[in-house]
Design a protein around this motif. Structure first.
Motif, short mmCIF file in Angstrom:
data_model
loop_
_atom_site.label_atom_id
_atom_site.label_comp_id
_atom_site.label_asym_id
_atom_site.label_seq_id
_atom_site.Cartn_x
_atom_site.Cartn_y
_atom_site.Cartn_z
N VAL A 97 27.84 -17.91 7.35
CA VAL A 97 27.20 -18.39 6.12
C VAL A 97 25.71 -18.46 6.40
O VAL A 97 25.27 -19.19 7.31
N ALA A 98 24.90 -17.70 5.64
CA ALA A 98 23.46 -17.65 5.91
C ALA A 98 22.70 -17.77 4.60
O ALA A 98 23.06 -17.20 3.57
N GLY A 99 21.59 -18.54 4.65
CA GLY A 99 20.74 -18.70 3.49
C GLY A 99 19.51 -19.50 3.80
O GLY A 99 19.58 -20.47 4.58
N GLY A 100 18.35 -19.08 3.25
CA GLY A 100 17.12 -19.82 3.44
C GLY A 100 16.69 -19.95 4.89
O GLY A 100 16.08 -20.96 5.27
N GLY A 101 17.01 -18.97 5.71
CA GLY A 101 16.65 -19.02 7.11
C GLY A 101 17.66 -19.74 7.99
O GLY A 101 17.53 -19.73 9.22
N SER A 102 18.69 -20.37 7.39
CA SER A 102 19.73 -21.05 8.16
C SER A 102 20.94 -20.13 8.30
O SER A 102 21.23 -19.32 7.42
N ARG A 103 21.64 -20.28 9.42
CA ARG A 103 22.81 -19.45 9.66
C ARG A 103 23.88 -20.29 10.37
O ARG A 103 23.58 -21.01 11.34
N PHE A 104 25.11 -20.20 9.87
CA PHE A 104 26.22 -20.96 10.44
C PHE A 104 27.38 -20.00 10.71
O PHE A 104 27.56 -19.01 10.00
N GLY A 105 28.17 -20.33 11.74
CA GLY A 105 29.36 -19.57 12.04
C GLY A 105 30.57 -20.48 12.14
O GLY A 105 30.48 -21.57 12.71
N LEU A 106 31.67 -20.05 11.54
CA LEU A 106 32.92 -20.82 11.57
C LEU A 106 34.04 -19.94 12.10
O LEU A 106 34.17 -18.77 11.70
N SER A 107 34.88 -20.50 12.97
CA SER A 107 36.06 -19.77 13.39
C SER A 107 37.05 -19.69 12.23
O SER A 107 37.10 -20.58 11.38
N VAL A 108 37.81 -18.61 12.20
CA VAL A 108 38.75 -18.41 11.09
C VAL A 108 40.15 -18.84 11.53
O VAL A 108 40.50 -18.81 12.71
N LEU A 109 40.95 -19.25 10.55
CA LEU A 109 42.32 -19.67 10.77
C LEU A 109 43.26 -18.51 10.44
O LEU A 109 42.90 -17.62 9.65
N PRO A 110 44.48 -18.51 10.99
CA PRO A 110 45.40 -17.39 10.74
C PRO A 110 45.90 -17.36 9.30
O PRO A 110 46.56 -18.29 8.83
N LEU A 111 45.61 -16.26 8.62
CA LEU A 111 46.02 -16.12 7.21
C LEU A 111 47.53 -16.07 7.06
O LEU A 111 48.08 -16.56 6.06
N ASP A 112 48.22 -15.48 8.02
CA ASP A 112 49.67 -15.31 7.89
C ASP A 112 50.42 -16.64 7.85
O ASP A 112 51.54 -16.71 7.34
N ASP A 113 49.79 -17.70 8.40
CA ASP A 113 50.46 -19.00 8.43
C ASP A 113 50.20 -19.83 7.17
O ASP A 113 50.76 -20.92 7.03
N TYR A 114 49.34 -19.31 6.28
CA TYR A 114 48.95 -20.11 5.12
C TYR A 114 49.98 -19.94 4.00
O TYR A 114 50.32 -18.82 3.61
N PRO A 115 50.51 -21.07 3.45
CA PRO A 115 51.52 -20.95 2.38
C PRO A 115 50.92 -20.38 1.09
O PRO A 115 49.72 -20.52 0.84
N ALA A 116 51.77 -19.78 0.30
CA ALA A 116 51.33 -19.30 -1.02
C ALA A 116 51.12 -20.48 -1.96
O ALA A 116 51.85 -21.47 -1.90
N LEU A 117 50.11 -20.39 -2.81
CA LEU A 117 49.87 -21.44 -3.80
C LEU A 117 51.02 -21.46 -4.80
O LEU A 117 51.53 -20.40 -5.20
N PRO A 118 51.45 -22.65 -5.22
CA PRO A 118 52.53 -22.71 -6.22
C PRO A 118 52.07 -22.14 -7.55
O PRO A 118 50.90 -22.26 -7.92
N PRO A 119 52.97 -21.51 -8.30
CA PRO A 119 52.59 -20.97 -9.62
C PRO A 119 52.35 -22.08 -10.63
O PRO A 119 52.81 -23.21 -10.45
N LEU A 120 51.60 -21.76 -11.68
CA LEU A 120 51.39 -22.71 -12.76
C LEU A 120 52.70 -22.90 -13.52
O LEU A 120 53.39 -21.92 -13.83
N PRO A 121 53.08 -24.16 -13.83
CA PRO A 121 54.31 -24.39 -14.60
C PRO A 121 54.20 -23.84 -16.02
O PRO A 121 53.21 -23.20 -16.39
#
Length: 372
Positions: A97-121
């Motif tokens: 994430v970069a903006g205004g001269g600042s820059r940040f880095g974040l490690s990513v989490l495994p996408l395969d382990d993330y549950p699907a969002l529930p559908p709208l009723p």
């Protein structure tokens, strides 16, 4: 994955999605927010075992893709970014994430382990956002906070044709508010119990959303508005019916100016320590008034206000001062009407118009007056 976005739009989307994240979770990926950049812009999603949220916002997608990052860490970064455009990208195993001269880095989490969002009723209809937010705030003050009685920590939401009814009680007070509802069908009905904390968070996020779509099924409720889709798991059980409870037989009726009464309750209750009651003594006649008193022995306070009283020669009632303040503050009109049954009995507070069926009612149990 790579996209450009204004800092304000990113912060708003991340902060709204982060509200559903669990404070602690044995499943690490549930602390993450899913960012999905595509031709239509950026969506930011979060969920826990009780609620989910997906927020869509405008972004310039240079390379489509998805990434899962720790939500609260990303929110902290968004809050300190300088104003202006922000460039975000996945570089190997890092989200930058970069903006205004600042820059940040974040490690990513495994996408395969993330549950699907529930559908709208199933969609049931729409309601005005501002009126709905106001109604939730009016009744939420009466919701219980004792997790050993989970049903009482909820707000009852009922749909009946063209009317939505919201209700909450903690056994000592009971607030009800009705408002217009545009049902998808004339005979649409529902009677569900929504966690008060979750519904309050949703109401606060509505802003100028215009119309809110309401969707309900047997296990969840969903709301869709202004690029936001959120779902909440329903509570088991039902609130007690309020119809008979709210039917007061031949009460005394007092009408008071609301703002001076709120100020007086706030002022007098300063000495009401340890849950001691605030006493209201109504005196009828040409100079009808109410005397507010609180405290014990030498630590006492009192204030007298004008008050019209009908149907009684005089009456003294007492209330928990915090509950009384919550009730009075939930009204917006210039006057309030108090229907009183006597010491230790039910008392109903409504708006001061006194015509037709009130759309906002707040029942309080009076307590034994103190010996001042």
């Amino acid at each position: 994955m790579e996209f450009r976005i204004e800092r304000g739009a990113l912060t708003d989307a991340v902060s709204r999605a982060a509200r559903v994240l669990p404070a602690r979770s044995p499943v690490p990926v549930l602390g993450g927010l899913l960012l999905d950049a595509g031709p239509g812009g950026l969506s930011v999603s979060g969920l826990d075992f009780e609620a989910s949220a997906r927020i869509e916002t405008v972004a310039d997608t240079l390379r489509a893709g998805k990434v899962l990052v720790m939500g609260r860490r990303l929110l902290d970064i968004c809050k300190v970014l300088p104003e202006g455009p922000v460039e975000c990208a996945v570089e190997g195993s890092r989200f930058t994430v970069a903006g205004g001269g600042s820059r940040f880095g974040l490690s990513v989490l495994p996408l395969d382990d993330y549950p699907a969002l529930p559908p709208l009723p199933e969609l049931r209809g729409t309601v005005d956002a501002a009126e709905f937010a106001s109604a939730v705030g009016d009744v939420a003050v009466a919701a219980g906070r004792d997790d050993t009685l989970p049903a009482l920590t909820g707000i009852g939401l009922g749909l009946d044709g063209s009317t939505m009814t919201l209700a909450a009680t903690d056994r000592y007070r009971f607030a009800v508010r009705t408002l217009p509802f545009a049902g998808k069908a004339p005979d649409v009905t529902a009677d569900v119990l929504v966690p008060a904390r979750r519904l309050t968070e949703i109401a606060r996020s509505l802003g100028g959303a215009g119309q809110v779509s309401v969707a309900v099924d047997a296990g969840s409720i969903g709301f869709e508005y202004a690029g936001t889709r959120t779902t909440v798991r329903l509570l088991d059980g039902r609130l007690p019916r309020h119809d008979k409870l709210f039917a007061l037989s031949d009460p005394a009726v007092a009408v008071l100016d609301r703002e001076p009464l709120v100020d007086a309750v706030r002022r007098v209750s300063v000495v009401a320590d340890g849950g001691s009651p605030l006493q209201m003594t109504f005196t009828p006649g040409p100079d009808a008034s109410v005397l507010l008193q609180a405290g014990f022995e030498d630590d006492v306070a009192s204030q007298r206000l004008p008050a019209a009283l009908e149907g009684a020669a005089g009456m003294t009632v007492a209330f928990n001062p915090a509950y009384l303040m919550d009730a009075l503050s939930s009204f917006a009109g210039a006057r309030v009407r108090m229907r009183l049954m006597g010491p230790g009995q039910r008392a109903m507070i409504t708006g001061g118009e006194g015509t037709g069926t009130p759309t906002h009612q707040h029942l309080l149990m009076s307590v034994k007056p103190a010996m001042l």
